[in-house]
Motif scaffolding. Structure first.
Motif: not given
Length: 459
Positions: A291-302
């Protein structure tokens, strides 16, 4: 209920030849235009009327959802004078009896919106009438739960989810042993029941378990008689569900409810749950890291442009709620002497991922840039706002309080690792490299504040 007595269509004006029917104190709704059908002029539904009395529940399929909504609104404001939303006149006793007698038929309705609204209406009535004025309700729901009818089961589970929150201490000992076996069966039959129905089954289990454990603080025998007989089977099923990949039988919403249930069990029956911990931790850890990988990719960065996925109850099903549930589960482990050693063992890796979750999201960045005052409000210690960033800080501070020395070492290791990764991102020309730096400084500041408070309280 007779259902819908009339649905009137006209091109811009009402058909005068069809006088409006009385709908128990004039329940009448003006509707927006219907979608235009190819080759036909736009139709304007002028009014829908709902008549109480008679034998047939629903009549016109395309207007059932509106009829059910109208009835729900009527129940909310005219059923009981004790309701904060009550407006006179009160629904007559004969009308109430007719509604109570016929409304359960709607639990089998194939249209989900109608079935959901019927369930909410039954729960609203039950809040005031059960068990005194509606003693048959529980038997009706249990019969629906056992029926070989998917929609009936879905509707009954939805009503029980709402009803379970209103149970009293005197009702739980009689109801829990009857409900729990069927709740377990529904949760386990993943190929027969939808993931949302199974999620609600877990919610009912969590609600009943919390009540039983609270009552057990006064009467120790209740936990033994009500919870212990089903604890092993439920624990096994809950733990197994955490490892099921996301599909039509499992998603973030179901796993969130499962983790909430396990959190309640860990807090209240740690001795019995000790045997399950080695099986719980690996899937929880896997969920946290992926979930951390997805969170950073989709929410933090995009920026996470997609709207939140919500169920028919309005509950958000996204993985952010799953992260909240994981953090609450870790909180429960830390607060339980029997389990906090498991957290201490993996503290360094845990802190690394906590800092990842503390990063500013693209949405927050835009919001705070447009309105700096909102940054001050959201970041204040006493803020009412809640986010993954704030939840991460709360968990880090809890770990710092419980494992003061180990947390300092783990945080230093985590930040050193993050700085190396941020340097690589900056060299690669990624614009978001600075967010890791900011999260690292926020983590250090949070830990320092907690350390200062601890030192000042223990001179």
């Amino acid at each position: 209920l007779q259902g819908l007595s009339k649905k009137i269509y006209a091109d811009g004006k009402a058909d005068e030849s069809l006088p409006p029917s009385d709908v128990n104190a004039g329940l009448l709704a003006q509707l927006p235009p219907l979608p235009q059908k190819k080759g036909r002029p736009p139709a304007m539904p002028i009014a829908v009327t709902l008549k109480v009395g008679g034998t047939k529940l629903w009549c016109l399929k395309d207007a059932k959802d509106l009829a059910s909504v109208l009835l729900k609104q009527y129940i909310d404001v005219h059923w009981s004078p004790e309701s904060a939303r009550f407006r006179p006149p009160e629904c007559p006793a004969a009308t109430k009896a007719a509604i109570r007698a016929n409304l359960p038929l709607g639990l089998k309705e194939s249209i989900s919106k109608v079935r959901n609204t019927v369930a909410f209406s039954m729960a609203a009535i039950a809040h005031w009438d059960w068990p005194d004025a509606w003693p048959q309700l529980f038997d009706i729901l249990m019969e629906a739960m056992k029926a070989d009818h998917e929609f009936a089961v879905q509707g009954a589970v939805r009503v029980l989810k709402e009803l379970s929150r209103d149970l009293t201490d005197s009702q739980v000992p009689a109801i829990a042993p009857v409900i729990l076996p069927d709740i377990y069966r529904i949760f386990c039959e993943s190929q027969r029941f939808t993931v949302r129905t199974r999620s609600r089954a877990v919610e009912i289990f969590t609600t009943l378990t919390s009540m039983i454990c609270t009552m057990g603080e006064v009467n120790k025998s209740l936990q033994k008689s009500l919870l212990n007989p089903v604890l092993t089977t439920f624990s096994e099923a809950l733990v197994a569900s955490l490892s099921v990949p996301d599909s039509h039988t499992s998603d973030a919403g179901l796993k969130t409810e499962v983790l909430k249930a396990l959190t309640v069990l860990v807090k209240n029956v740690p001795k019995q749950m000790a045997a399950w911990l080695p099986q719980i931790l690996p899937p929880v850890w896997a969920t946290l890291t992926t979930s951390a990988e997805k969170y950073v990719r989709e929410v933090v960065n995009e920026g996470g442009d997609d709207e939140d996925v919500v169920d028919s109850d309005g509950e958000v099903l996204g993985f952010e709620n799953l992260v909240f549930a994981i953090f609450e589960f870790v909180h429960a482990l830390v607060e339980t002497p029997k389990f906090k050693g498991a957290v201490q063992t993996g503290l360094s890796e845990l802190v690394y991922y906590i800092v990842l979750y503390m990063q500013i999201t693209e949405e927050q960045c835009t919001k705070w840039s447009d309105n700096p005052d909102s940054f001050v409000e959201d970041e204040d210690e006493d803020t009412f706002a809640y986010s993954v960033r704030i939840s991460s800080q709360d968990l880090l501070m809890a770990l710092s309080e419980e494992f003061e020395q180990e947390s300092c070492t783990s945080l230093a290791q985590a930040i050193e690792r993050h700085m190396r990764e941020a340097a690589v991102s900056r060299q690669q020309g990624r614009d978001e490299w600075w967010k890791v730096h900011e999260a690292a400084m926020l983590a250090l500041g949070s830990a320092d504040r907690k350390s200062t408070r601890l030192n000042s309280s223990h001179p």
